[in-house]
Design a protein around this motif. Structure first.
Motif, short mmCIF file in Angstrom:
data_model
loop_
_atom_site.label_atom_id
_atom_site.label_comp_id
_atom_site.label_asym_id
_atom_site.label_seq_id
_atom_site.Cartn_x
_atom_site.Cartn_y
_atom_site.Cartn_z
N HIS A 72 60.06 33.96 56.54
CA HIS A 72 59.25 33.96 55.32
C HIS A 72 58.91 35.41 55.00
O HIS A 72 58.51 36.16 55.91
CB HIS A 72 57.95 33.17 55.52
N CYS A 73 59.02 35.81 53.74
CA CYS A 73 58.74 37.19 53.35
C CYS A 73 57.70 37.23 52.23
O CYS A 73 57.64 36.31 51.41
CB CYS A 73 60.01 37.90 52.89
N GLN A 74 56.92 38.31 52.22
CA GLN A 74 55.89 38.50 51.20
C GLN A 74 55.71 40.00 50.99
O GLN A 74 55.75 40.77 51.94
CB GLN A 74 54.58 37.87 51.65
N VAL A 75 55.50 40.41 49.74
CA VAL A 75 55.20 41.81 49.44
C VAL A 75 53.70 41.99 49.64
O VAL A 75 52.89 41.25 49.10
CB VAL A 75 55.61 42.17 48.00
N ILE A 76 53.33 42.98 50.48
CA ILE A 76 51.92 43.26 50.75
C ILE A 76 51.66 44.74 50.60
O ILE A 76 52.59 45.55 50.51
CB ILE A 76 51.50 42.76 52.15
N PRO A 81 46.72 41.00 47.46
CA PRO A 81 46.01 40.17 48.44
C PRO A 81 46.98 39.35 49.29
O PRO A 81 48.00 38.87 48.81
CB PRO A 81 45.15 39.26 47.55
N VAL A 82 46.65 39.23 50.57
CA VAL A 82 47.47 38.45 51.50
C VAL A 82 47.10 36.98 51.32
O VAL A 82 45.94 36.60 51.45
CB VAL A 82 47.24 38.91 52.95
N THR A 83 48.08 36.14 51.00
CA THR A 83 47.83 34.72 50.75
C THR A 83 48.04 33.86 51.99
O THR A 83 47.66 32.70 51.99
CB THR A 83 48.74 34.21 49.62
N PHE A 87 50.71 36.82 57.62
CA PHE A 87 51.10 38.15 57.15
C PHE A 87 49.98 39.18 57.31
O PHE A 87 50.20 40.36 57.13
CB PHE A 87 51.50 38.08 55.68
N ALA A 88 48.76 38.74 57.64
CA ALA A 88 47.59 39.62 57.60
C ALA A 88 47.48 40.61 58.75
O ALA A 88 46.90 41.67 58.60
CB ALA A 88 46.32 38.76 57.55
N ASP A 89 48.01 40.29 59.91
CA ASP A 89 47.83 41.15 61.08
C ASP A 89 49.15 41.77 61.49
O ASP A 89 50.11 41.04 61.73
CB ASP A 89 47.25 40.32 62.23
#
Length: 96
Positions: A72-76, A81-83, A87-89
């Motif tokens: 799973h990938c996300q732009v941060i 904001p981290v959804t 992905f937060a740590d």
């Protein structure tokens, strides 16, 4: 015969030197914890980056059920904001 042995030894030493001077393969990644691993892409000019998290997904197949890694990938980054807590740590770019 002597030249072949010396040449092979020189090639082996050069190859070993290149391998030991190469950057580590885990640069920008962390493994373990609740996930199989997290890797950050390069930081973009706007300060954001793409973080990909690999998690294990259970695939039931009767007596031969197994786990499959799913990415799973996300732009941060700043202003993004981290959804998802996966992905937060860490809150900063991994390679920093």
């Amino acid at each position: 015969m002597k030249r072949c042995v010396v040449g092979a030894l020189a090639t082996l030493l050069m190859t070993a030197g290149l391998i030991t001077s190469a950057p580590p393969a885990a640069a920008g990644c962390v493994y373990g914890g609740n996930n199989l691993g997290k890797c950050d892409g390069p930081v973009q000019p706007d300060g954001t980056w793409q973080r990909c998290v690999a998690v294990a997904q259970w695939v039931p197949r009767g007596a031969s059920s197994y786990l499959v890694p799913v990415k799973h990938c996300q732009v941060i980054g700043p202003g993004r904001p981290v959804t998802d807590l996966a992905f937060a740590d860490p809150p900063t770019h991994i390679a920093d």
